[in-house]
Design an enzyme around this catalytic site. Structure first.
Site, short mmCIF file in Angstrom:
data_model
loop_
_atom_site.label_atom_id
_atom_site.label_comp_id
_atom_site.label_asym_id
_atom_site.label_seq_id
_atom_site.Cartn_x
_atom_site.Cartn_y
_atom_site.Cartn_z
N GLU A 242 32.92 42.20 46.71
CA GLU A 242 32.11 43.29 48.16
C GLU A 242 32.34 44.40 47.97
O GLU A 242 33.79 45.07 47.23
CB GLU A 242 33.69 43.49 49.78
CG GLU A 242 33.65 41.65 49.68
CD GLU A 242 32.78 41.31 50.66
OE1 GLU A 242 31.61 41.67 51.04
OE2 GLU A 242 32.69 40.11 51.85
N CYS A 276 32.58 51.52 53.55
CA CYS A 276 31.44 51.42 52.94
C CYS A 276 29.99 51.07 52.82
O CYS A 276 28.92 50.94 52.44
CB CYS A 276 31.93 49.72 52.24
SG CYS A 276 32.20 47.95 53.57
P1 NAD Z 1 38.04 50.56 42.43
O1 NAD Z 1 37.13 49.72 41.98
O2 NAD Z 1 38.53 51.93 41.77
O3 NAD Z 1 39.43 49.79 42.12
C1 NAD Z 1 39.59 48.55 43.48
C2 NAD Z 1 40.44 47.83 43.05
O4 NAD Z 1 40.07 46.84 41.62
C3 NAD Z 1 42.12 48.40 43.26
O5 NAD Z 1 42.85 47.86 43.75
C4 NAD Z 1 41.67 49.12 41.35
O6 NAD Z 1 43.67 48.88 41.03
C5 NAD Z 1 42.07 47.67 40.66
N1 NAD Z 1 40.94 47.04 39.59
C6 NAD Z 1 40.42 48.39 38.33
N2 NAD Z 1 40.18 49.04 37.56
C7 NAD Z 1 40.06 46.86 37.70
C8 NAD Z 1 40.05 45.35 36.61
N3 NAD Z 1 38.82 46.27 35.20
N4 NAD Z 1 40.46 44.26 36.59
C9 NAD Z 1 40.63 43.97 38.06
N5 NAD Z 1 41.48 45.10 38.79
C10 NAD Z 1 40.61 46.27 38.85
O7 NAD Z 1 37.28 50.98 44.20
P2 NAD Z 1 37.87 51.60 45.84
O8 NAD Z 1 37.79 53.55 44.43
O9 NAD Z 1 39.28 51.21 45.35
O10 NAD Z 1 37.33 52.04 45.93
C11 NAD Z 1 36.25 52.61 46.65
C12 NAD Z 1 34.75 51.67 47.13
O11 NAD Z 1 34.96 50.34 47.72
C13 NAD Z 1 33.38 52.08 47.40
O12 NAD Z 1 32.67 52.32 45.96
C14 NAD Z 1 33.40 51.00 48.64
O13 NAD Z 1 31.81 51.56 49.17
C15 NAD Z 1 33.34 49.70 48.24
N6 NAD Z 1 33.84 48.96 49.74
C16 NAD Z 1 33.57 48.30 49.65
C17 NAD Z 1 33.68 47.15 50.63
C18 NAD Z 1 33.28 46.22 50.94
O14 NAD Z 1 33.26 45.95 51.98
N7 NAD Z 1 31.49 45.67 50.36
C19 NAD Z 1 34.65 47.43 51.23
C20 NAD Z 1 35.33 49.67 50.71
C21 NAD Z 1 35.44 49.27 49.89
#
Ligand code: NAD
Length: 477
Positions: A242, A276
């Protein structure tokens, strides 16, 4: 007394030598120490989940539904405590934080009444084929920071109702409410079924690689999502992504502006734009552009002002962390450097509110008609700054709304429902809202097209990605 936080492994609370503390987005003060899970903690959690799975996977749907009602009760009974913790770690007002808690209760209750059922897929005089659904094993839930509880809980309840065990990894920016929620839920489910580990990218990467984890459900940025998918490929894990959106919002010439303006303002500035599916590009018909813009500015300046007291009933707040604050500030600086028309906000000379003395506050900012290829229009801002563009030709606005690299949500406003639906059906987005701002509904499948995701969650359809479909072929003669 300071709250304490633990990793929860096999129903036991575990601290760690290494801890970190989140920065309170309103005050920039350090919050509470939070244990960082070690590689051994992670391995122990996987082993406990695998053991628990052997019996948990054989429980009936009815038994699991009953337990979801009990989980909802835990959330409800501790709503005050969880709301307070969540408000502190995200910077949300109490009202906004309580939405996160109460929507999680609703998710539990929705799935306590919704489950995958067996289905006859084919039948003739010789054979009868019944499709049934089997759990996958251990699910790794990797979560973002903008709605810590709802976005973790949807993965938890989807896993549990389908008979999977789940290990949750909250974002290191917002670990507290999720950790407290799992701690408070101990005793409701068998040990090892529902566990939580705090950590960052390293722990997330370990989860995507471990052969004992059958599926990763990930919510976050597109860049990380691509890494997750590549890593999951090594063990052919099932994966749901997502990811980010850059939602277009189309306002038609006949839109009822008394209703549309507050709705668009909410679409763009609810939770300071950290949604999001927030409205991220507003396309307003040229014939009503000036009227719409002046009304929008008035609405935003009146409703989305900076309120330093988190008890104030506001749906606006600071940016949740320094990393994202710097991203949004960078976009504002780019608008200024290019001389775009900032009609409200923008820092310094903003008319909406005095800048708060501390915290990651940015006043709501509206930019009129920046170029289509500007940073603000092309990239997901995920913060309180909104471009308002104009259109005059339906084909043209549909073309500009549809991006090659994102397709999460969109919205259309018109009193001509036939026109609104005609446009909506041509928008390349997983969800389109008509005459309302973008609010996902836990009963409706939620997914992104193009780079905005892979698979989806929520609703009955969302459960399919948490199960194998097995077909039983019965001979009739
Ligand atoms: P992010 O990708 O920085 O981090 C998300 C999660 O992934 C965190 O728990 C992080 O620790 C983990 N992570 C980081 N690197 C990783 C790796 N290499 N392997 C596995 N896990 C890893 O995202 P964020 O800044 O926490 O969230 C904001 C983003 O999420 C925005 O772009 C937003 O649009 C999106 N978002 C999407 C939805 C949806 O349902 N489509 C909902 C909410 C937020």
């Amino acid at each position: 007394m300071q709250p304490q936080f633990f990793n929860v492994i096999n129903d036991e609370l575990r601290g760690s030598e290494k801890t970190h503390a989140v920065t309170d987005p309103r005050t920039e003060e350090a919050l509470w120490p939070c244990p960082i899970a070690t590689t051994d903690d992670f391995q122990d959690a996987v082993t406990a989940a695998q053991e628990a799975f052997t019996t948990w996977s054989r429980t009936t749907v009815a038994e699991r539904q009953e337990l979801l009602v009990k989980l909802a009760k835990v959330l409800e009974d501790h709503a005050g405590e969880l709301t307070e913790i969540l408000a502190r770690e995200t910077g949300k007002s109490q009202i906004l934080a309580s939405i996160d808690v109460h929507a999680s209760v609703s998710q539990c209750l929705y799935y306590s009444k919704t489950a995958l059922e067996d289905e006859v897929q084919y039948e003739d005089e010789n054979t009868r084929v019944v499709a049934t659904h089997l759990p996958l094993g251990v699910v790794g839930a990797i979560c973002p920071w903008n709605f810590p509880l709802i976005l973790s809980n949807i993965k938890v309840v989807s896993s549990l109702i389908t008979g999977n065990c789940v290990i949750v990894k909250p974002s290191p920016f917002t670990p507290y409410a999720v950790m407290k929620w799992v701690e408070l839920s101990r005793g409701v489910l068998p040990p090892g079924v529902f566990q939580v580990l705090n950590g960052g990218a390293d722990l997330g990467a370990l989860m995507t690689l471990h052969p004992g984890i059958a599926k990763i459900s990930f919510t976050g940025t597109i860049a990380t999502g691509k890494r997750v998918m590549a890593s999951c490929a090594k063990t052919l894990k099932k994966v749901t992504l997502e990811l980010a959106g850059n939602d277009a919002c189309i306002v038609c010439p006949d839109a009822d502006l008394d209703k549309t303006v507050p709705s668009v303002a909410s679409g763009g500035f609810f939770n300071a734009g950290q949604v999001c599916v927030a409205s991220k590009r507003i396309y307003v018909h040229e014939s009503i552009y000036d009227d719409f813009l002046s009304r929008l500015v008035k609405e935003v300046e009146g409703t989305y002002s900076i309120q330093e007291d988190h008890k104030a009933p506001s749906v606006f707040g600071p940016v949740s962390n320094k990393m994202q604050y710097d991203v949004v500030k960078g976009i504002i600086e780019d608008c200024k450097a290019n001389g775009y028309n900032i009609v409200t906000g923008g820092g310094g000379d903003d008319k909406t509110a005095a800048a708060a003395s501390k915290g990651f506050w940015l006043a709501p900012t509206i930019v009129s008609k920046p170029p289509e290829d500007s940073m603000l229009v092309k990239e997901e801002q995920f913060g309180p700054i909104l471009p308002v563009l104009s259109w005059s030709d339906e084909e043209d606005v549909i073309k500009r709304s549809n991006l090659s690299n994102a397709g999460l949500g969109a919205s259309v406003y018109s009193t001509d429902l036939a026109q609104a639906e005609r446009i909506a059906r041509r928008l390349e987005a997983g969800s389109v809202w008509i005459n309302q701002s973008e609010r996902p509904n836990f009963g409706a499948f939620f997914s992104g097209m193009k780079d905005s995701g892979f698979g989806g969650e929520m609703g009955k359809q969302g459960l399919l990605s948490y199960a194998y479909t097995q077909c039983l072929h019965f001979a009739k003669k």
